[in-house]
Design an enzyme around this catalytic site. Structure first.
Site, PDB file in Angstrom:
ATOM      1  N   ASP A  35       0.943  -1.159  -0.091  1.00 58.59           N
ATOM      2  CA  ASP A  35      -0.266   0.132   0.184  1.00 58.59           C
ATOM      3  C   ASP A  35       0.858   1.208  -0.208  1.00 58.59           C
ATOM      4  O   ASP A  35       0.888   1.911  -0.318  1.00 58.59           O
ATOM      5  CB  ASP A  35      -1.317   0.026   1.019  1.00 58.59           C
ATOM      6  CG  ASP A  35      -1.867  -1.419   1.309  1.00 58.59           C
ATOM      7  OD1 ASP A  35      -3.003  -1.005   0.808  1.00 58.59           O
ATOM      8  OD2 ASP A  35      -1.282  -1.998   1.890  1.00 58.59           O
ATOM      9  N   TYR A 213       5.737 -14.441  -0.061  1.00 57.35           N
ATOM     10  CA  TYR A 213       4.679 -14.476   1.814  1.00 57.35           C
ATOM     11  C   TYR A 213       5.571 -16.144   1.616  1.00 57.35           C
ATOM     12  O   TYR A 213       5.710 -16.778   1.145  1.00 57.35           O
ATOM     13  CB  TYR A 213       3.153 -14.648   1.324  1.00 57.35           C
ATOM     14  CG  TYR A 213       2.978 -13.460   0.915  1.00 57.35           C
ATOM     15  CD1 TYR A 213       3.274 -12.018   1.718  1.00 57.35           C
ATOM     16  CD2 TYR A 213       2.030 -13.200  -0.979  1.00 57.35           C
ATOM     17  CE1 TYR A 213       2.518 -10.800   0.557  1.00 57.35           C
ATOM     18  CE2 TYR A 213       1.400 -12.064  -1.342  1.00 57.35           C
ATOM     19  CZ  TYR A 213       2.169 -10.555  -0.180  1.00 57.35           C
ATOM     20  OH  TYR A 213       1.562  -9.711  -0.954  1.00 57.35           O
ATOM     21  N   GLN A 274      13.804   0.907  -1.973  1.00 52.15           N
ATOM     22  CA  GLN A 274      12.075   1.191  -3.043  1.00 52.15           C
ATOM     23  C   GLN A 274      13.572   0.837  -4.258  1.00 52.15           C
ATOM     24  O   GLN A 274      13.864   0.565  -5.484  1.00 52.15           O
ATOM     25  CB  GLN A 274      11.744   1.765  -3.333  1.00 52.15           C
ATOM     26  CG  GLN A 274      10.574   0.913  -2.703  1.00 52.15           C
ATOM     27  CD  GLN A 274       8.749   2.158  -3.044  1.00 52.15           C
ATOM     28  OE1 GLN A 274       9.292   3.294  -3.607  1.00 52.15           O
ATOM     29  NE2 GLN A 274       8.134   1.191  -3.302  1.00 52.15           N
ATOM     30  N   ARG A 290       6.420 -10.357  -5.859  1.00 47.61           N
ATOM     31  CA  ARG A 290       4.783 -10.817  -4.423  1.00 47.61           C
ATOM     32  C   ARG A 290       3.924  -9.709  -4.306  1.00 47.61           C
ATOM     33  O   ARG A 290       4.601  -8.847  -5.525  1.00 47.61           O
ATOM     34  CB  ARG A 290       5.129 -11.218  -3.212  1.00 47.61           C
ATOM     35  CG  ARG A 290       5.064 -10.402  -2.678  1.00 47.61           C
ATOM     36  CD  ARG A 290       5.667 -10.379  -0.659  1.00 47.61           C
ATOM     37  NE  ARG A 290       5.490  -9.873   0.282  1.00 47.61           N
ATOM     38  CZ  ARG A 290       6.090  -9.243   1.495  1.00 47.61           C
ATOM     39  NH1 ARG A 290       5.676 -10.377   2.691  1.00 47.61           N
ATOM     40  NH2 ARG A 290       5.508  -8.368   1.760  1.00 47.61           N
ATOM     41  N   GLY A 291       2.652  -9.778  -4.426  1.00 48.22           N
ATOM     42  CA  GLY A 291       1.579  -8.731  -3.813  1.00 48.22           C
ATOM     43  C   GLY A 291       1.633  -7.515  -5.370  1.00 48.22           C
ATOM     44  O   GLY A 291       1.331  -8.127  -6.624  1.00 48.22           O
ATOM     45  N   GLU A 292       1.908  -6.455  -5.326  1.00 52.26           N
ATOM     46  CA  GLU A 292       1.271  -5.753  -6.216  1.00 52.26           C
ATOM     47  C   GLU A 292       2.332  -4.633  -7.167  1.00 52.26           C
ATOM     48  O   GLU A 292       2.981  -4.930  -8.239  1.00 52.26           O
ATOM     49  CB  GLU A 292       0.504  -4.665  -6.186  1.00 52.26           C
ATOM     50  CG  GLU A 292       0.484  -3.526  -7.472  1.00 52.26           C
ATOM     51  CD  GLU A 292      -0.932  -3.121  -7.331  1.00 52.26           C
ATOM     52  OE1 GLU A 292      -1.842  -3.547  -6.566  1.00 52.26           O
ATOM     53  OE2 GLU A 292      -0.834  -2.204  -7.742  1.00 52.26           O
ATOM     54  N   ASP A 293       3.760  -3.988  -5.606  1.00 51.56           N
ATOM     55  CA  ASP A 293       4.864  -3.341  -6.521  1.00 51.56           C
ATOM     56  C   ASP A 293       5.886  -4.246  -6.983  1.00 51.56           C
ATOM     57  O   ASP A 293       6.343  -3.482  -8.119  1.00 51.56           O
ATOM     58  CB  ASP A 293       5.312  -2.333  -5.507  1.00 51.56           C
ATOM     59  CG  ASP A 293       5.588  -1.133  -6.179  1.00 51.56           C
ATOM     60  OD1 ASP A 293       5.213  -0.702  -7.102  1.00 51.56           O
ATOM     61  OD2 ASP A 293       6.951  -1.040  -5.646  1.00 51.56           O
ATOM     62  N   SER A 294       5.813  -5.294  -6.225  1.00 53.51           N
ATOM     63  CA  SER A 294       7.222  -5.751  -6.960  1.00 53.51           C
ATOM     64  C   SER A 294       7.130  -6.515  -8.008  1.00 53.51           C
ATOM     65  O   SER A 294       8.097  -6.968  -8.909  1.00 53.51           O
ATOM     66  CB  SER A 294       8.078  -6.694  -5.569  1.00 53.51           C
ATOM     67  OG  SER A 294       7.765  -7.480  -5.174  1.00 53.51           O
TER      68      SER A 294
HETATM   69  O1  TRH Z   1       4.279  -5.899   0.502  1.00 53.98           O
HETATM   70  P1  TRH Z   1       3.576  -6.687  -0.499  1.00 53.98           P
HETATM   71  O2  TRH Z   1       2.487  -8.141  -0.078  1.00 53.98           O
HETATM   72  O3  TRH Z   1       1.947  -5.592  -0.790  1.00 53.98           O
HETATM   73  C1  TRH Z   1       0.876  -6.457  -1.008  1.00 53.98           C
HETATM   74  C2  TRH Z   1       0.072  -5.927  -1.774  1.00 53.98           C
HETATM   75  O4  TRH Z   1       0.802  -4.533  -1.993  1.00 53.98           O
HETATM   76  C3  TRH Z   1      -1.301  -6.439  -1.814  1.00 53.98           C
HETATM   77  O5  TRH Z   1      -1.694  -6.392  -3.148  1.00 53.98           O
HETATM   78  C4  TRH Z   1      -2.259  -5.788  -0.795  1.00 53.98           C
HETATM   79  O6  TRH Z   1      -3.225  -6.020  -0.629  1.00 53.98           O
HETATM   80  C5  TRH Z   1      -0.909  -5.814   0.466  1.00 53.98           C
HETATM   81  O7  TRH Z   1       0.453  -5.765   0.474  1.00 53.98           O
HETATM   82  C6  TRH Z   1      -1.975  -5.071   1.342  1.00 53.98           C
HETATM   83  O8  TRH Z   1       4.189  -6.864  -1.652  1.00 53.98           O
HETATM   84  P2  TRH Z   1       4.085  -5.170  -3.008  1.00 53.98           P
HETATM   85  O9  TRH Z   1       3.184  -4.676  -3.757  1.00 53.98           O
HETATM   86  O10 TRH Z   1       5.070  -6.044  -4.084  1.00 53.98           O
HETATM   87  O11 TRH Z   1       5.108  -4.265  -2.335  1.00 53.98           O
HETATM   88  C7  TRH Z   1       6.511  -4.359  -1.578  1.00 53.98           C
HETATM   89  C8  TRH Z   1       7.210  -2.758  -1.216  1.00 53.98           C
HETATM   90  O12 TRH Z   1       8.289  -3.105  -0.749  1.00 53.98           O
HETATM   91  C9  TRH Z   1       7.223  -2.569  -3.215  1.00 53.98           C
HETATM   92  O13 TRH Z   1       7.350  -1.191  -3.073  1.00 53.98           O
HETATM   93  C10 TRH Z   1       9.364  -3.097  -3.299  1.00 53.98           C
HETATM   94  C11 TRH Z   1       9.062  -2.585  -1.682  1.00 53.98           C
HETATM   95  N1  TRH Z   1      10.837  -3.431  -1.041  1.00 53.98           N
HETATM   96  C12 TRH Z   1      11.663  -2.823  -0.621  1.00 53.98           C
HETATM   97  O14 TRH Z   1      11.765  -0.912  -0.601  1.00 53.98           O
HETATM   98  N2  TRH Z   1      12.575  -3.290  -0.260  1.00 53.98           N
HETATM   99  C13 TRH Z   1      13.045  -4.755  -0.554  1.00 53.98           C
HETATM  100  O15 TRH Z   1      13.427  -5.093   0.417  1.00 53.98           O
HETATM  101  C14 TRH Z   1      11.476  -5.770  -0.268  1.00 53.98           C
HETATM  102  C15 TRH Z   1      12.129  -6.858  -0.012  1.00 53.98           C
HETATM  103  C16 TRH Z   1      10.847  -4.432  -0.910  1.00 53.98           C
END
Ligand code: TRH
Length: 400
Positions: A35, A213, A274, A290-294
């Site tokens: 988020d 996850y 990031q 995973r998720g959305e952004d990565s």
């Molecule tokens: O953390 P997430 O599992 O987020 C999830 C999803 O967005 C999902 O759709 C939502 O419903 C839930 O949250 C609440 O995975 P996501 O989306 O990949 O986000 C991870 C963020 O962390 C992304 O911006 C990349 C960042 N990141 C870093 O900045 N450094 C790191 O070392 C890693 C592993 C990730």
């Protein structure tokens, strides 16, 4: 032509903003980093590329600090990367809302703020920024208005997506150039490894990043990698996959630790910013995301990837996963497409998929040349589409 029509035409053709526009973005950190990951990326891009004044409201600053160490969780108001960051708490202040209000992922705006929106003339453009999905219905729902049942306000549903009929994907204007410069610069790569306190990987090692996850299939994969023909180095930022890696290693682990077994080496990394995470994705041969952004960043990295989708009730996530795979595999040779689908279904625990086997992994390795070419093509095509932030700015301009 009426005065009203003329003024609309004029507004639509004006460079945006004629005067600096102010946007409020609201982010409720449900769990994890997605988020805030998405909201922070959008806020920075609005400020840096579109000259927008952004006030980003976040209800949990600790998670924010993990992806952006400049954030101080004790500060209720601070500035970072040209964005005003506000701690969103229960006692919401009285203030005038901006020209545009973004409610990220239906996070529900404070009542006092909504009252301020009603009192503002003209009212702000109110956007609900939704989750990303490749499902076909998204195109039909993108940008639809939803008039408020009681108040003189209209909310628009803005859906990210993979084609021109949707809001597109978050992508900074200089991202492809930055990645290409990194790929071409041994110096930048050396600096990246040095910052992580790692020696650069040997050329014959398959480099894999791991961000997922909790997932029982992690142990299967680590086991297969340890017994494989090929040397694998798994770079794993400390996240929720830690306990599975610890179970495999048979001891507690922390950032900086490494584990060797057979042909596998695991390096535990700190959770990086990031910006550094992008570099990690650019550096690896395969990215587990995973998720959305990565997941989106892995596509911009133009490398083969394996996606662990955010699990939902009633296995709704498997429909979402299938929709993405249909799109992603459309131009992929049959054999590669089949193994990519099978591996994704097994990695995501789809009931009929079974476990990840040595044979399935070997097929994936055989398909790697096709998967690499495909990842590059996919990135090239998607990069030509308008990015989500520019789309959003254009859309809001047309409503102001
Ligand atoms: O953390 P997430 O599992 O987020 C999830 C999803 O967005 C999902 O759709 C939502 O419903 C839930 O949250 C609440 O995975 P996501 O989306 O990949 O986000 C991870 C963020 O962390 C992304 O911006 C990349 C960042 N990141 C870093 O900045 N450094 C790191 O070392 C890693 C592993 C990730």
């Amino acid at each position: 032509m009426s005065v009203l029509m003329l003024s609309r035409l004029f507004a639509a053709s004006m460079p945006f903003p004629a005067t600096k526009s102010e946007w409020d973005i609201f982010c409720h950190v449900v769990d994890n980093f997605g988020d805030i990951g998405v909201c922070w990326r959008l806020a920075r891009q609005l400020a840096a590329e579109h000259g927008v004044g952004v006030r980003l409201w976040v209800d949990e600053l600790e998670s924010f600090q993990r992806i952006c160490p400049a954030i101080d969780p004790r500060q209720s108001i601070q500035r970072a990367h040209g964005v005003e960051v506000r701690h969103w708490t229960a006692d919401f202040p009285d203030l005038v809302p901006g020209d545009v209000v973004i409610e990220a992922f239906a996070c529900h705006l404070p009542e006092r703020f909504v009252a301020g929106m009603v009192g503002r003339h003209p009212p702000p453009v109110w956007i609900n920024l939704d989750y990303l999905s490749a499902e076909a219905w998204v195109a039909g729902c993108h940008a639809l208005p939803s008039p408020h049942p009681r108040l003189p306000l209209t909310k628009y549903f803005f859906f990210p997506g993979f084609n021109e009929e949707t809001g597109g994907l978050l992508r900074e204007a200089n991202l492809p150039a930055l990645r290409q410069a990194y790929d071409a610069s041994p110096e930048q790569q050396k600096n990246f490894w040095r910052a992580l306190e790692l020696s650069p990987p040997a050329p014959d090692v398959l480099l894999v990043s791991l961000f997922s996850y909790a997932n029982p299939a992690i142990t299967d994969l680590l086991d297969i990698w340890a017994r494989g023909r090929m040397r694998v180095c798994c770079l794993a930022p400390v996240t929720r996959s830690l306990s599975a890696i610890e179970a495999f290693a048979g001891r507690p682990l922390k950032a900086g630790d490494s584990v060797r077994r057979g042909t596998l080496e695991i390096r535990m990394l700190p959770f990086v910013t990031q910006t550094e995470y992008d570099r990690l994705l650019w550096s690896c041969d395969i990215n587990l995301v995973r998720g959305e952004d990565s997941f989106v960043r892995a596509q911009w990295a133009a490398k083969p990837m394996l996606w662990h989708i955010y699990p939902q009730q009633d296995e709704a996530h498997l429909i979402k996963l299938g929709a993405f795979l249909d799109r992603y595999c459309a131009r992929l040779p049959d054999a590669a497409s089949q193994v990519l689908r099978q591996l994704h279904m097994a990695w995501n625990g789809a009931p009929a998929a079974g476990a990840i086997t040595t044979d399935l992994w070997a097929q994936w390795i055989d398909a790697l040349p096709d998967l690499r070419r495909h990842a590059v093509k996919w990135e090239e095509i998607r990069s030509k589409q308008e990015d989500l932030c520019s789309n959003l700015v254009r859309f809001c301009r047309s409503k102001l």
